[in-house]
Design a protein around this motif. Structure first.
Motif, PDB file in Angstrom:
ATOM      1  N   UNK A 203       0.828  -1.206   0.000  1.00  0.00           N
ATOM      2  CA  UNK A 203       0.000   0.000   0.000  1.00  0.00           C
ATOM      3  C   UNK A 203       0.862   1.255   0.000  1.00  0.00           C
ATOM      4  N   UNK A 204       1.925   1.263   0.828  1.00  0.00           N
ATOM      5  CA  UNK A 204       2.794   2.432   0.916  1.00  0.00           C
ATOM      6  C   UNK A 204       3.540   2.673  -0.394  1.00  0.00           C
ATOM      7  N   UNK A 205       4.062   1.601  -0.984  1.00  0.00           N
ATOM      8  CA  UNK A 205       4.827   1.748  -2.229  1.00  0.00           C
ATOM      9  C   UNK A 205       3.913   2.200  -3.370  1.00  0.00           C
ATOM     10  N   UNK A 206       2.717   1.620  -3.441  1.00  0.00           N
ATOM     11  CA  UNK A 206       1.794   1.985  -4.513  1.00  0.00           C
ATOM     12  C   UNK A 206       1.343   3.437  -4.366  1.00  0.00           C
ATOM     13  N   UNK A 207       1.102   3.865  -3.140  1.00  0.00           N
ATOM     14  CA  UNK A 207       0.701   5.253  -2.908  1.00  0.00           C
ATOM     15  C   UNK A 207       1.814   6.214  -3.314  1.00  0.00           C
ATOM     16  N   UNK A 208       3.062   5.875  -2.999  1.00  0.00           N
ATOM     17  CA  UNK A 208       4.184   6.717  -3.434  1.00  0.00           C
ATOM     18  C   UNK A 208       4.208   6.845  -4.955  1.00  0.00           C
ATOM     19  N   UNK A 209       3.949   5.733  -5.638  1.00  0.00           N
ATOM     20  CA  UNK A 209       4.027   5.722  -7.091  1.00  0.00           C
ATOM     21  C   UNK A 209       2.938   6.591  -7.716  1.00  0.00           C
ATOM     22  N   UNK A 210       1.690   6.428  -7.264  1.00  0.00           N
ATOM     23  CA  UNK A 210       0.596   7.152  -7.923  1.00  0.00           C
ATOM     24  C   UNK A 210       0.543   8.621  -7.507  1.00  0.00           C
ATOM     25  N   UNK A 211       1.251   8.984  -6.431  1.00  0.00           N
ATOM     26  CA  UNK A 211       1.318  10.389  -6.032  1.00  0.00           C
ATOM     27  C   UNK A 211       2.474  11.134  -6.683  1.00  0.00           C
ATOM     28  N   UNK A 212       3.368  10.414  -7.323  1.00  0.00           N
ATOM     29  CA  UNK A 212       4.574  11.050  -7.869  1.00  0.00           C
ATOM     30  C   UNK A 212       4.258  12.161  -8.876  1.00  0.00           C
ATOM     31  N   UNK A 213       3.426  11.917  -9.903  1.00  0.00           N
ATOM     32  CA  UNK A 213       3.180  13.023 -10.854  1.00  0.00           C
ATOM     33  C   UNK A 213       2.418  14.189 -10.227  1.00  0.00           C
ATOM     34  N   UNK A 214       1.492  13.894  -9.322  1.00  0.00           N
ATOM     35  CA  UNK A 214       0.690  14.957  -8.713  1.00  0.00           C
ATOM     36  C   UNK A 214       1.524  15.863  -7.829  1.00  0.00           C
ATOM     37  N   UNK A 215       2.484  15.293  -7.104  1.00  0.00           N
ATOM     38  CA  UNK A 215       3.304  16.118  -6.219  1.00  0.00           C
ATOM     39  C   UNK A 215       4.140  17.109  -7.012  1.00  0.00           C
ATOM     40  N   UNK A 216       4.631  16.681  -8.170  1.00  0.00           N
ATOM     41  CA  UNK A 216       5.408  17.596  -9.020  1.00  0.00           C
ATOM     42  C   UNK A 216       4.508  18.688  -9.590  1.00  0.00           C
ATOM     43  N   UNK A 217       3.293  18.285  -9.991  1.00  0.00           N
ATOM     44  CA  UNK A 217       2.343  19.266 -10.498  1.00  0.00           C
ATOM     45  C   UNK A 217       1.946  20.246  -9.403  1.00  0.00           C
TER      46      UNK A 217
END
Length: 325
Positions: A203-217
């Motif tokens: 869960x933690x790894x998947x959340x990091x992955x799907x949040x990556x583009x949004x955090x940069x945006x």
């Protein structure tokens, strides 16, 4: 789904949630979709996360739990979207459903209450900030309460607004359901505690992955907003992101936190106490002012409103561009 449809849904969802939020009456009567997902996560945790099981098996059980959660939530979103789009005004119904998984209005209100609480006294400020952060409020002075509120504003703008909006723009209602299910799982079981170290890893790894583009945006939008806000510095926001974001303990939270810190001349993050334990972290906005106040919370909220407006404008521009072609 066609991009013009998903972007249109995202635009309407953002506008509706910014205007109305999620009614407290509905929370009292039927709860909230995140609460429903939370009940499923708790059920899976009780039945699959067994103590005494070897770490690898607990990791596998956690992966199974995540897949079950995502299947149920995405399936529900897909079914609701398919049914609603087939009826008159179904587009609006889907957008309103999606708006329940955004948090523009509630985030603003919760952070504003911290500033109002500090105006009344430190105890009131601590009580208000305890509603939005996991750290021990009794260990925080006025500056600590203010920093905690501002950090929460920056991080939650990314994972509570930009990320779900982005995934709705990509995949419609199923997309935003997938994101919120994964994000809720991370918040519940993605902790590095003895119980969840292995079970919550997927869960933690998947959340990091799907949040990556949004955090940069989110960081980029804050830099742009700083350019539009009097008294804020887009140049310092950009410098802080380039210099400090990679030193945050989270691979994603550093981007919006550093941008906000640099824009307002603050120093956020750094060592903090969670559940009685000191957590070391890099400073966001190195060299900025550490002694934050309620006035700084209100400045951060002003920047947040501009940033959120830019996000809505971006969704609108995207929808208009696809409709034009």
């Amino acid at each position: 789904m066609a991009p013009e449809l998903t972007l249109g849904l995202t635009l309407v969802a953002l506008l509706f949630e910014a205007a109305f939020g999620y009614p407290a009456l509905l929370v009292a009567r039927i709860g909230h979709p995140v609460m429903w997902a939370g009940r499923l996560i708790a059920f899976l945790d009780r039945h699959l996360n067994r103590e005494g099981v070897p770490p690898r098996l607990r990791q596998f059980a956690g992966l199974v739990a995540l897949l079950v959660l995502l299947t149920v939530c995405v399936g529900a979103g897909l079914m609701a979207q398919k049914v609603l789009l087939a009826i008159p005004f179904g587009f609006l119904a889907v957008a309103v459903l999606g708006s329940a998984l955004l948090a523009q209005r509630s985030l603003y209100e919760h952070v504003a209450r911290v500033a109002e609480g500090l105006d009344a006294g430190l105890a009131e400020g601590r009580a208000a900030v305890s509603m939005i952060v996991g750290r021990d409020p009794e260990a925080l002075d006025e500056a600590g309460v203010s920093r905690a509120a501002i950090e929460s504003l920056a991080e939650n703008f990314s994972d509570g607004i930009v990320a779900p909006a982005l995934w709705m723009a990509i995949g419609g209602l199923p997309g935003i359901c997938l994101y919120k299910a994964a994000n809720t799982a991370d918040s519940m079981i993605g902790h590095r505690t003895p119980r969840f170290l292995d079970f919550g890893r997927a869960a933690a790894r998947f959340d990091d992955l799907i949040n990556l583009p949004a955090s940069r945006l989110a960081g980029g939008l804050m830099i742009a907003a700083a350019f539009l806000m009097p008294g804020a510095s887009a140049r310092d926001a950009w410098r802080a992101v380039r210099r400090d974001a990679r030193f945050h303990k989270s691979p994603n939270a550093g981007w919006p936190e550093a941008a906000l810190a640099g824009a307002l001349g603050l120093a956020l993050a750094g060592p903090r106490v969670y559940h009685g334990q000191l957590v070391t972290d890099g400073y966001m906005g190195t060299g900025g002012r550490r002694e934050c106040t309620a006035a700084d919370i209100r400045r951060a909220l002003a920047l947040y409103r501009i940033t959120d407006g830019l996000l809505i404008a971006l969704a609108g521009a995207g929808a208009a561009a696809f409709w034009a072609f």
